[in-house]
Motif scaffolding. Structure first.
Motif, PDB file in Angstrom:
ATOM      1  N   GLN A   1     -11.724  -5.908  -2.946  1.00 21.88           N
ATOM      2  CA  GLN A   1     -10.951  -4.677  -2.772  1.00 21.88           C
ATOM      3  C   GLN A   1     -10.334  -4.623  -1.382  1.00 21.88           C
ATOM      4  O   GLN A   1      -9.154  -4.275  -1.227  1.00 21.88           O
ATOM      5  CB  GLN A   1     -11.855  -3.463  -3.009  1.00 21.88           C
ATOM      6  CG  GLN A   1     -12.271  -3.311  -4.456  1.00 21.88           C
ATOM      7  CD  GLN A   1     -13.404  -2.325  -4.646  1.00 21.88           C
ATOM      8  OE1 GLN A   1     -14.188  -2.063  -3.725  1.00 21.88           O
ATOM      9  NE2 GLN A   1     -13.507  -1.759  -5.836  1.00 21.88           N
ATOM     10  N   GLY A   2     -11.121  -4.967  -0.359  1.00 18.21           N
ATOM     11  CA  GLY A   2     -10.586  -5.003   0.998  1.00 18.21           C
ATOM     12  C   GLY A   2      -9.460  -6.007   1.132  1.00 18.21           C
ATOM     13  O   GLY A   2      -8.459  -5.742   1.809  1.00 18.21           O
ATOM     14  N   ASP A   3      -9.605  -7.152   0.468  1.00 22.27           N
ATOM     15  CA  ASP A   3      -8.569  -8.181   0.536  1.00 22.27           C
ATOM     16  C   ASP A   3      -7.251  -7.695  -0.054  1.00 22.27           C
ATOM     17  O   ASP A   3      -6.167  -8.063   0.426  1.00 22.27           O
ATOM     18  CB  ASP A   3      -9.022  -9.446  -0.197  1.00 22.27           C
ATOM     19  CG  ASP A   3     -10.048 -10.250   0.598  1.00 22.27           C
ATOM     20  OD1 ASP A   3     -10.219  -9.976   1.800  1.00 22.27           O
ATOM     21  OD2 ASP A   3     -10.681 -11.151   0.003  1.00 22.27           O
ATOM     22  N   ARG A   4      -7.324  -6.867  -1.096  1.00 15.12           N
ATOM     23  CA  ARG A   4      -6.093  -6.333  -1.683  1.00 15.12           C
ATOM     24  C   ARG A   4      -5.348  -5.451  -0.691  1.00 15.12           C
ATOM     25  O   ARG A   4      -4.111  -5.508  -0.589  1.00 15.12           O
ATOM     26  CB  ARG A   4      -6.416  -5.529  -2.945  1.00 15.12           C
ATOM     27  CG  ARG A   4      -6.905  -6.346  -4.120  1.00 15.12           C
ATOM     28  CD  ARG A   4      -7.073  -5.463  -5.338  1.00 15.12           C
ATOM     29  NE  ARG A   4      -5.799  -4.963  -5.805  1.00 15.12           N
ATOM     30  CZ  ARG A   4      -5.649  -3.927  -6.641  1.00 15.12           C
ATOM     31  NH1 ARG A   4      -6.725  -3.279  -7.063  1.00 15.12           N
ATOM     32  NH2 ARG A   4      -4.453  -3.539  -7.024  1.00 15.12           N
ATOM     33  N   VAL A   5      -6.100  -4.634   0.048  1.00 15.39           N
ATOM     34  CA  VAL A   5      -5.471  -3.779   1.054  1.00 15.39           C
ATOM     35  C   VAL A   5      -4.926  -4.626   2.197  1.00 15.39           C
ATOM     36  O   VAL A   5      -3.804  -4.399   2.681  1.00 15.39           O
ATOM     37  CB  VAL A   5      -6.470  -2.735   1.582  1.00 15.39           C
ATOM     38  CG1 VAL A   5      -5.814  -1.863   2.650  1.00 15.39           C
ATOM     39  CG2 VAL A   5      -6.990  -1.863   0.445  1.00 15.39           C
ATOM     40  N   ILE A   6      -5.691  -5.617   2.628  1.00 14.85           N
ATOM     41  CA  ILE A   6      -5.238  -6.508   3.698  1.00 14.85           C
ATOM     42  C   ILE A   6      -3.928  -7.193   3.305  1.00 14.85           C
ATOM     43  O   ILE A   6      -2.981  -7.263   4.109  1.00 14.85           O
ATOM     44  CB  ILE A   6      -6.324  -7.551   4.018  1.00 14.85           C
ATOM     45  CG1 ILE A   6      -7.503  -6.882   4.728  1.00 14.85           C
ATOM     46  CG2 ILE A   6      -5.761  -8.686   4.880  1.00 14.85           C
ATOM     47  CD1 ILE A   6      -8.735  -7.765   4.844  1.00 14.85           C
ATOM     48  N   GLU A   7      -3.863  -7.697   2.088  1.00 15.49           N
ATOM     49  CA  GLU A   7      -2.652  -8.385   1.635  1.00 15.49           C
ATOM     50  C   GLU A   7      -1.452  -7.444   1.592  1.00 15.49           C
ATOM     51  O   GLU A   7      -0.332  -7.839   1.914  1.00 15.49           O
ATOM     52  CB  GLU A   7      -2.874  -9.028   0.268  1.00 15.49           C
ATOM     53  CG  GLU A   7      -3.809 -10.221   0.299  1.00 15.49           C
ATOM     54  CD  GLU A   7      -3.364 -11.297   1.277  1.00 15.49           C
ATOM     55  OE1 GLU A   7      -2.149 -11.569   1.358  1.00 15.49           O
ATOM     56  OE2 GLU A   7      -4.230 -11.854   1.985  1.00 15.49           O
ATOM     57  N   ARG A   8      -1.685  -6.183   1.219  1.00 15.57           N
ATOM     58  CA  ARG A   8      -0.578  -5.225   1.191  1.00 15.57           C
ATOM     59  C   ARG A   8      -0.080  -4.939   2.608  1.00 15.57           C
ATOM     60  O   ARG A   8       1.124  -4.903   2.854  1.00 15.57           O
ATOM     61  CB  ARG A   8      -1.022  -3.938   0.496  1.00 15.57           C
ATOM     62  CG  ARG A   8      -0.028  -2.785   0.540  1.00 15.57           C
ATOM     63  CD  ARG A   8       1.364  -3.113  -0.001  1.00 15.57           C
ATOM     64  NE  ARG A   8       1.367  -3.631  -1.343  1.00 15.57           N
ATOM     65  CZ  ARG A   8       2.387  -3.547  -2.189  1.00 15.57           C
ATOM     66  NH1 ARG A   8       3.508  -2.926  -1.825  1.00 15.57           N
ATOM     67  NH2 ARG A   8       2.315  -4.078  -3.392  1.00 15.57           N
ATOM     68  N   VAL A   9      -1.007  -4.740   3.546  1.00 18.81           N
ATOM     69  CA  VAL A   9      -0.608  -4.482   4.936  1.00 18.81           C
ATOM     70  C   VAL A   9       0.123  -5.699   5.504  1.00 18.81           C
ATOM     71  O   VAL A   9       1.166  -5.555   6.175  1.00 18.81           O
ATOM     72  CB  VAL A   9      -1.835  -4.132   5.800  1.00 18.81           C
ATOM     73  CG1 VAL A   9      -1.449  -4.042   7.284  1.00 18.81           C
ATOM     74  CG2 VAL A   9      -2.450  -2.811   5.344  1.00 18.81           C
ATOM     75  N   ALA A  10      -0.389  -6.894   5.240  1.00 29.81           N
ATOM     76  CA  ALA A  10       0.277  -8.110   5.713  1.00 29.81           C
ATOM     77  C   ALA A  10       1.689  -8.226   5.130  1.00 29.81           C
ATOM     78  O   ALA A  10       2.635  -8.629   5.823  1.00 29.81           O
ATOM     79  CB  ALA A  10      -0.554  -9.339   5.358  1.00 29.81           C
ATOM     80  N   LEU A  11       1.838  -7.863   3.853  1.00 30.72           N
ATOM     81  CA  LEU A  11       3.157  -7.894   3.207  1.00 30.72           C
ATOM     82  C   LEU A  11       4.126  -6.957   3.906  1.00 30.72           C
ATOM     83  O   LEU A  11       5.289  -7.308   4.171  1.00 30.72           O
ATOM     84  CB  LEU A  11       3.013  -7.508   1.736  1.00 30.72           C
ATOM     85  CG  LEU A  11       4.314  -7.333   0.944  1.00 30.72           C
ATOM     86  CD1 LEU A  11       5.027  -8.661   0.795  1.00 30.72           C
ATOM     87  CD2 LEU A  11       4.030  -6.730  -0.426  1.00 30.72           C
ATOM     88  N   ILE A  12       3.663  -5.745   4.230  1.00 33.58           N
ATOM     89  CA  ILE A  12       4.517  -4.773   4.910  1.00 33.58           C
ATOM     90  C   ILE A  12       4.965  -5.322   6.265  1.00 33.58           C
ATOM     91  O   ILE A  12       6.147  -5.223   6.638  1.00 33.58           O
ATOM     92  CB  ILE A  12       3.772  -3.441   5.093  1.00 33.58           C
ATOM     93  CG1 ILE A  12       3.498  -2.795   3.732  1.00 33.58           C
ATOM     94  CG2 ILE A  12       4.583  -2.477   5.978  1.00 33.58           C
ATOM     95  CD1 ILE A  12       2.550  -1.608   3.787  1.00 33.58           C
ATOM     96  N   ILE A  13       4.041  -5.901   7.004  1.00 33.92           N
ATOM     97  CA  ILE A  13       4.379  -6.448   8.322  1.00 33.92           C
ATOM     98  C   ILE A  13       5.380  -7.587   8.185  1.00 33.92           C
ATOM     99  O   ILE A  13       6.372  -7.668   8.935  1.00 33.92           O
ATOM    100  CB  ILE A  13       3.104  -6.922   9.050  1.00 33.92           C
ATOM    101  CG1 ILE A  13       2.213  -5.718   9.371  1.00 33.92           C
ATOM    102  CG2 ILE A  13       3.465  -7.668  10.340  1.00 33.92           C
ATOM    103  CD1 ILE A  13       0.834  -6.091   9.888  1.00 33.92           C
TER     104      ILE A  13
END
Length: 220
Positions: A147-159
């Motif tokens: 679950q944390g990895d999904r949020v991390i990937e979304r934040v990385a995508l935004i950046i």
């Protein structure tokens, strides 16, 4: 496609055994939801859940093998739904919003504001869910990390989107920044009771630390 008495197997009626299994699991889940709300994870016992669900404790353990799995069943499933929702909302925001540095940072803040709101809906049990993910051999660990990895990937995508458009510094590793953002959120949950912070201050505390990570990314 296989057929069952002239009908698609997918639409075949549920057998009595499977129906009974689902009903029992539903009662166990409902009992866990009630007791987590009434007593919290630390005070709730598997015996109480079994009694509330009107099953024997031995039957309970045929469906879940620990109290941790009850937390996973209730809070973990809600967390999955929550992350689906915030990622969907960010996708819609990205399609309709302005493309400047501030908009990318605001999308990240929006994700973590929603995460703070989720926490405020059930702070004690969400804290227990996060804490148990760090216990060696925890049943919650793999799911919580995913679950944390999904949020991390979304934040990385935004950046990365901001970097591609030239609004954010391209020299910064988006994945590392995203991991730091997630680490801030988890750390602020775990240190709340030790520092005596209020539940309601989570968003403010997370936002201040996110700004320290994100504002230096904006190109001058």
């Amino acid at each position: 496609m296989s057929k069952v008495k002239g009908r698609d197997a997918k639409s075949a009626p549920i057998g009595l055994r499977e129906k009974s299994r689902r009903e029992t699991l539903g009662r166990i889940r409902a009992a866990a939801v009630e007791l987590l709300a009434e007593r919290g994870y630390d005070q709730m016992t598997t015996r109480e859940v079994a009694e509330r669900a009107e099953v024997g404790e031995a039957t309970l353990f045929r469906y879940v093998n620990s109290k941790q799995q009850l937390l996973l069943l209730v809070v973990g499933d809600k967390m999955d739904e929550h992350i689906d929702t915030i990622i969907g909302e960010d996708t819609r925001t990205a399609k309709g919003g302005p493309a400047d540095a501030g908009s990318f940072l605001q999308r990240i803040h929006g994700l973590y504001k929603a995460r703070a709101d989720f926490y405020l809906g059930d702070p004690e049990n969400v804290t227990s869910y996060v804490q148990n993910a760090f216990v060696a051999g925890s049943d919650l660990g793999a799911k919580n990390i995913a679950q944390g990895d999904r949020v991390i990937e979304r934040v990385a995508l935004i950046i990365r989107e901001g970097q591609a458009l030239g609004h954010l510094l391209a020299s910064v590793d988006a994945q590392v920044v995203a991991q730091n953002c997630q680490g801030i959120y988890v750390h602020e949950i775990l240190r709340r009771s030790v520092r005596g912070f209020s539940h309601e201050s989570l968003e403010e505390r997370v936002r201040a630390r996110l700004d320290a990570q994100l504002l230096p990314l904006v190109r001058p």
